[in-house]
Design a protein around this motif. Structure first.
Motif, PDB file in Angstrom:
ATOM      1  N   GLU A 197      67.965   6.035 -15.077  1.00  0.00           N
ATOM      2  CA  GLU A 197      67.378   5.587 -16.141  1.00  0.00           C
ATOM      3  C   GLU A 197      65.730   6.130 -16.139  1.00  0.00           C
ATOM      4  O   GLU A 197      65.412   6.607 -17.643  1.00  0.00           O
ATOM      5  N   VAL A 198      64.993   6.713 -15.327  1.00  0.00           N
ATOM      6  CA  VAL A 198      63.774   7.256 -15.244  1.00  0.00           C
ATOM      7  C   VAL A 198      64.063   8.504 -16.014  1.00  0.00           C
ATOM      8  O   VAL A 198      63.191   9.150 -16.841  1.00  0.00           O
ATOM      9  N   LEU A 199      65.188   9.266 -15.430  1.00  0.00           N
ATOM     10  CA  LEU A 199      65.273  10.508 -15.844  1.00  0.00           C
ATOM     11  C   LEU A 199      65.757  10.729 -17.509  1.00  0.00           C
ATOM     12  O   LEU A 199      65.853  11.850 -17.899  1.00  0.00           O
ATOM     13  N   LYS A 200      66.103   9.680 -17.945  1.00  0.00           N
ATOM     14  CA  LYS A 200      66.445   9.569 -19.498  1.00  0.00           C
ATOM     15  C   LYS A 200      65.226   9.682 -20.220  1.00  0.00           C
ATOM     16  O   LYS A 200      65.129   9.786 -21.439  1.00  0.00           O
ATOM     17  N   GLU A 201      64.052   9.284 -19.523  1.00  0.00           N
ATOM     18  CA  GLU A 201      62.889   9.375 -20.090  1.00  0.00           C
ATOM     19  C   GLU A 201      62.356  10.823 -20.189  1.00  0.00           C
ATOM     20  O   GLU A 201      62.680  11.673 -19.562  1.00  0.00           O
ATOM     21  N   PRO A 202      61.331  11.125 -21.165  1.00  0.00           N
ATOM     22  CA  PRO A 202      60.961  12.608 -21.391  1.00  0.00           C
ATOM     23  C   PRO A 202      60.266  13.317 -20.306  1.00  0.00           C
ATOM     24  O   PRO A 202      59.325  12.744 -19.767  1.00  0.00           O
ATOM     25  N   GLU A 203      60.644  14.237 -19.878  1.00  0.00           N
ATOM     26  CA  GLU A 203      60.366  15.049 -18.495  1.00  0.00           C
ATOM     27  C   GLU A 203      58.620  15.195 -18.687  1.00  0.00           C
ATOM     28  O   GLU A 203      57.975  15.426 -17.753  1.00  0.00           O
ATOM     29  N   VAL A 204      58.264  15.450 -19.769  1.00  0.00           N
ATOM     30  CA  VAL A 204      56.972  16.100 -20.112  1.00  0.00           C
ATOM     31  C   VAL A 204      56.027  14.724 -19.915  1.00  0.00           C
ATOM     32  O   VAL A 204      54.965  15.042 -19.843  1.00  0.00           O
ATOM     33  N   ALA A 205      56.401  13.689 -19.923  1.00  0.00           N
ATOM     34  CA  ALA A 205      55.691  12.509 -19.537  1.00  0.00           C
ATOM     35  C   ALA A 205      55.873  11.922 -18.309  1.00  0.00           C
ATOM     36  O   ALA A 205      55.231  11.129 -17.806  1.00  0.00           O
ATOM     37  N   LEU A 206      56.613  12.592 -17.482  1.00  0.00           N
ATOM     38  CA  LEU A 206      56.979  12.319 -16.071  1.00  0.00           C
ATOM     39  C   LEU A 206      55.869  13.260 -15.245  1.00  0.00           C
ATOM     40  O   LEU A 206      55.541  12.657 -14.223  1.00  0.00           O
ATOM     41  N   PHE A 207      56.244  14.361 -15.204  1.00  0.00           N
ATOM     42  CA  PHE A 207      55.914  15.488 -14.061  1.00  0.00           C
ATOM     43  C   PHE A 207      54.809  16.130 -14.303  1.00  0.00           C
ATOM     44  O   PHE A 207      54.263  16.556 -15.429  1.00  0.00           O
ATOM     45  N   GLY A 208      54.018  16.030 -13.166  1.00  0.00           N
ATOM     46  CA  GLY A 208      52.550  16.638 -13.147  1.00  0.00           C
ATOM     47  C   GLY A 208      52.386  17.736 -12.351  1.00  0.00           C
ATOM     48  O   GLY A 208      51.245  17.723 -11.661  1.00  0.00           O
ATOM     49  N   GLY A 209      53.348  18.742 -12.530  1.00  0.00           N
ATOM     50  CA  GLY A 209      53.103  20.277 -11.637  1.00  0.00           C
ATOM     51  C   GLY A 209      53.803  19.807 -10.157  1.00  0.00           C
ATOM     52  O   GLY A 209      54.422  18.774  -9.771  1.00  0.00           O
ATOM     53  N   GLU A 210      53.610  20.780  -9.395  1.00  0.00           N
ATOM     54  CA  GLU A 210      54.267  20.955  -8.194  1.00  0.00           C
ATOM     55  C   GLU A 210      53.640  19.562  -7.023  1.00  0.00           C
ATOM     56  O   GLU A 210      54.295  19.110  -6.481  1.00  0.00           O
ATOM     57  N   ASP A 211      52.324  19.447  -7.244  1.00  0.00           N
ATOM     58  CA  ASP A 211      51.894  18.135  -6.563  1.00  0.00           C
ATOM     59  C   ASP A 211      51.497  16.918  -7.229  1.00  0.00           C
ATOM     60  O   ASP A 211      51.018  16.116  -6.826  1.00  0.00           O
TER      61      ASP A 211
END
Length: 277
Positions: A197-211
């Motif tokens: 479900e979380v992965l259905k949300e936009p990746e640009v709003a989820l991931f903050g780089g390697e760390d």
């Protein structure tokens, strides 16, 4: 064909097994959605057209589509927000950042507040509705999210919120008493443990780089110049990120660094003062 409300509720719960742990609450929300009725005013019986709509919703949920996207709205800080694909879903955890902002604004006449990475606008709008004298600027880069931001400003009649389409990684603008942000903060490596479900949300709003700390570094470094002397910067942070974000603030000259904890005692907000910036 008409079926009783209790039977419909039991049918939905059965269909949601293995999809969610929130069987009771989701079932009531789905019934409210398909009947277009407030949850506490649901009809006793449902006609066949509405039972067919229930099956459609259940099929979507079984595909991992978030309930919030299916019904097109969600609730945050007592307000209703329109949501859909392309925008991060408002979460209860983030209400702590709103509470922190309201506390920071005490004693400031007509505070100027910025919400960076605004998404649906839930932070900016919630702050603005509770501080009608404030001037709130909501900054969002991406087209789909920005469209929801504008819709939610209108939907909630947040007349003191100004949406701005801009990249927070570019040059800052304005002069603010308080800057807030719930930036993308999940490390790339954590992708494998996220729910579908979380992965259905936009990746640009989820991931903050390697760390997970990329946007904390950029926003703190760049946007400190947009704070008035004595202005406050406050972030929502991921679990275990609070001390790391606090160190970023220290390195950029912020003082009076503090934390706000959720009901489980987990540090979920980090803030600092720009006195010596």
């Amino acid at each position: 064909m008409v079926i009783p409300y209790r039977e419909a509720l039991a049918y939905i719960k059965e269909g949601l097994k293995g999809v969610t742990d929130e069987l009771d609450s989701e079932a009531k929300i789905i019934l409210s959605y398909v009947t277009d009725t407030e949850p506490n005013r649901l009809r006793i019986e449902l006609p066949s057209a509405e039972t067919q709509a229930i099956d459609t919703v259940l099929e979507e949920r079984k595909k991992g589509i978030p309930l919030q996207y299916i019904i097109g709205r969600w609730w945050f800080f007592g307000l209703e927000f329109l949501v859909g694909e392309g925008v991060l879903i408002p979460r209860q955890d983030t209400e702590l950042l709103v509470e922190t902002a309201l506390s920071m604004a005490e004693g400031i006449t007509a505070p100027k507040i910025a919400d960076l990475c605004s998404g649906s606008g839930c932070i900016a709008i919630s702050v603005a509705k509770n501080l009608p004298e404030a001037e709130v600027t909501a900054v969002e880069k991406y087209d789909e999210a920005y469209a929801f931001l504008e819709k939610n400003v209108r939907h909630n009649e947040a007349v003191n919120v100004t949406p701005v389409k801009a990249d927070v990684c570019d040059e800052p603008f304005g002069e603010f008493d308080i800057i807030l942000s719930n930036p993308p903060y999940i490390p790339f490596a954590d992708r494998e443990i996220l729910s579908r479900e979380v992965l259905k949300e936009p990746e640009v709003a989820l991931f903050g780089g390697e760390d997970g700390l990329y946007f904390y570094r950029v926003i703190t470094k760049r946007w400190k110049t947009a704070l008035k002397r004595g202005g406050r910067l406050a972030f929502e942070v991921g679990i275990k990120e609070a001390p790391l974000v606090a160190e970023i603030l220290r390195q950029e000259g912020f003082t009076e660094i503090g934390f706000a904890c959720d009901l489980l005692g987990i540090e979920r907000v980090v803030f600092g003062t720009a006195n010596n910036v």
